[in-house]
Enzyme design. Sequence first.
Site, mmCIF file in Angstrom:
data_model
loop_
_atom_site.group_PDB
_atom_site.id
_atom_site.type_symbol
_atom_site.label_atom_id
_atom_site.label_comp_id
_atom_site.label_asym_id
_atom_site.label_seq_id
_atom_site.Cartn_x
_atom_site.Cartn_y
_atom_site.Cartn_z
ATOM 1 N N ASN A 114 0.866 -1.184 0.000
ATOM 2 C CA ASN A 114 0.000 0.000 0.000
ATOM 3 C C ASN A 114 0.903 1.234 0.000
ATOM 4 O OD1 ASN A 114 -2.621 -1.059 0.230
ATOM 5 N ND2 ASN A 114 -2.432 -1.289 2.451
ATOM 6 N N LYS A 196 -5.903 3.980 -5.009
ATOM 7 C CA LYS A 196 -5.774 3.094 -3.838
ATOM 8 C C LYS A 196 -5.218 3.882 -2.651
ATOM 9 C CE LYS A 196 -5.685 -0.885 -1.648
ATOM 10 N NZ LYS A 196 -4.573 -1.760 -1.458
ATOM 11 N N ASN A 204 -7.920 3.602 6.294
ATOM 12 C CA ASN A 204 -6.972 2.977 7.224
ATOM 13 C C ASN A 204 -6.779 3.744 8.535
ATOM 14 O OD1 ASN A 204 -6.872 1.506 4.868
ATOM 15 N ND2 ASN A 204 -4.739 0.951 5.088
ATOM 16 N N ASN A 214 -14.110 -1.735 8.652
ATOM 17 C CA ASN A 214 -14.290 -0.750 7.566
ATOM 18 C C ASN A 214 -15.730 -0.243 7.474
ATOM 19 O OD1 ASN A 214 -11.651 -1.323 7.099
ATOM 20 N ND2 ASN A 214 -11.965 -2.412 5.173
ATOM 21 N N ASN A 263 -14.377 -6.252 7.359
ATOM 22 C CA ASN A 263 -12.903 -6.360 7.436
ATOM 23 C C ASN A 263 -12.305 -5.412 8.447
ATOM 24 O OD1 ASN A 263 -13.258 -7.857 5.142
ATOM 25 N ND2 ASN A 263 -11.620 -6.854 3.994
ATOM 26 N N SER A 265 -9.154 -3.228 8.693
ATOM 27 C CA SER A 265 -8.176 -2.747 7.704
ATOM 28 C C SER A 265 -6.779 -3.198 8.102
ATOM 29 C CB SER A 265 -8.214 -1.221 7.633
ATOM 30 O OG SER A 265 -7.590 -0.670 8.776
ATOM 31 N N SER A 266 -5.882 -3.167 7.138
ATOM 32 C CA SER A 266 -4.516 -3.626 7.423
ATOM 33 C C SER A 266 -3.878 -2.767 8.517
ATOM 34 C CB SER A 266 -3.680 -3.592 6.144
ATOM 35 O OG SER A 266 -3.738 -2.310 5.561
ATOM 36 N N GLU A 278 1.730 1.428 8.287
ATOM 37 C CA GLU A 278 2.170 2.023 7.021
ATOM 38 C C GLU A 278 1.828 3.516 6.952
ATOM 39 O OE1 GLU A 278 2.116 -1.363 3.657
ATOM 40 O OE2 GLU A 278 0.124 -0.853 4.342
HETATM 41 O O1 PAF Z 1 -5.334 -1.770 3.678
HETATM 42 C C1 PAF Z 1 -6.462 -2.311 3.643
HETATM 43 O O2 PAF Z 1 -6.984 -2.821 4.630
HETATM 44 C C2 PAF Z 1 -7.165 -2.390 2.295
HETATM 45 O O3 PAF Z 1 -6.304 -1.833 1.338
HETATM 46 C C3 PAF Z 1 -8.551 -1.765 2.225
HETATM 47 C C4 PAF Z 1 -8.938 -1.579 0.765
HETATM 48 C C5 PAF Z 1 -8.624 -0.426 2.943
HETATM 49 C C6 PAF Z 1 -9.606 -2.693 2.758
HETATM 50 O O4 PAF Z 1 -9.451 -3.041 4.088
#
Ligand code: PAF
Length: 311
Positions: A114, A196, A204, A214, A263, A265-266, A278
């Site tokens: 990313n 992105k 994030n 998210n 999800n 996020s990372s 990051e």
């Molecule tokens: O970094 C992340 O988590 C992903 O790139 C995204 C698209 C934000 C989805 O969780």
Amino acid sequence: MGMKRAMDEKTVVLGGGSLGLLLAGKLYAAGLKCVVWTRTREQAARLNEDGLIVEAGGGESASRLPAVACAWEDAAPAAGIVLLAVKQPALTERLLKRLAELVPPGGTIVPFQNGVGHVEALREALPGREIVVAVTTEGALRMDANRVRHTGAGDIRLGDDGRSRPERLFAVERMLMQAGFSVFLSKQLDKETMRKLLINAVINPITAILRIPNGGIAESPERLALAEALFRETFEVLGPHGLEGESDLWQAVLRVCEATAGNRSSMLQDVEAGRTTEIDSINGAIARMAAKQGLDAPWNRAVTALVKAIH
Ligand code: PAF
């Protein structure tokens, strides 16, 4: 026989985090060979002994796949394709140096990070290697050293910027498609990268600071207002970098929140695991880009400071 011909042509996934395990798992599930180069010997041993377990969606089904792994410290040089699935903070000088030993000139490196800055660092540290840039929206969550959950199917865009030899680009595309990913070649990867970057710059830090999945961003007007303020500022900075005239990007951010609602996020995953995030290559980079344009980016500076202050 020359050095090059004696060296194994193999596929490597470098990184045993969420994305690395997902990439390796999908390759194994499709009957393709690859070796996972991990940061620790413990993780490599676990993968070799217990295999790699890939869970679908909500964890309702899982398959255990035989895996081959070794720590990148112990790896032997490999010609072929290296899918680079470590986060930006892990791309240290030490790892770049080790990569230069492990991947001979002519080898192919596919960075999945990313943010921005990594491609330039790779080109500088690894001259003569093919760099096929990848941008992905796949969602994955590492559950254990040898277990990953595929939390959301996205796609993988590969950069056809005319700099990679077409046969290497097609080899990467073919392999990832065989593994079951939706793969697109893009002549406009810079634009994809900026899109992105914008999405990551909004989702994030907010999810990491508020510790929400998210989908939580769209759950209250206060959170949405926060996201929109960060979006507006970031969009202004990234406009001259290829996003000018893109009118649907706020909707795109909302769509990603919706499509990946469950999800984490990372960045939230990093914060929860106590890892360096990051943020410097995402919102920190945007604040620096703004400064170069003579703009201030107080929202980006603030979220960078807040995420850094978590640890
Ligand atoms: O970094 C992340 O988590 C992903 O790139 C995204 C698209 C934000 C989805 O969780």
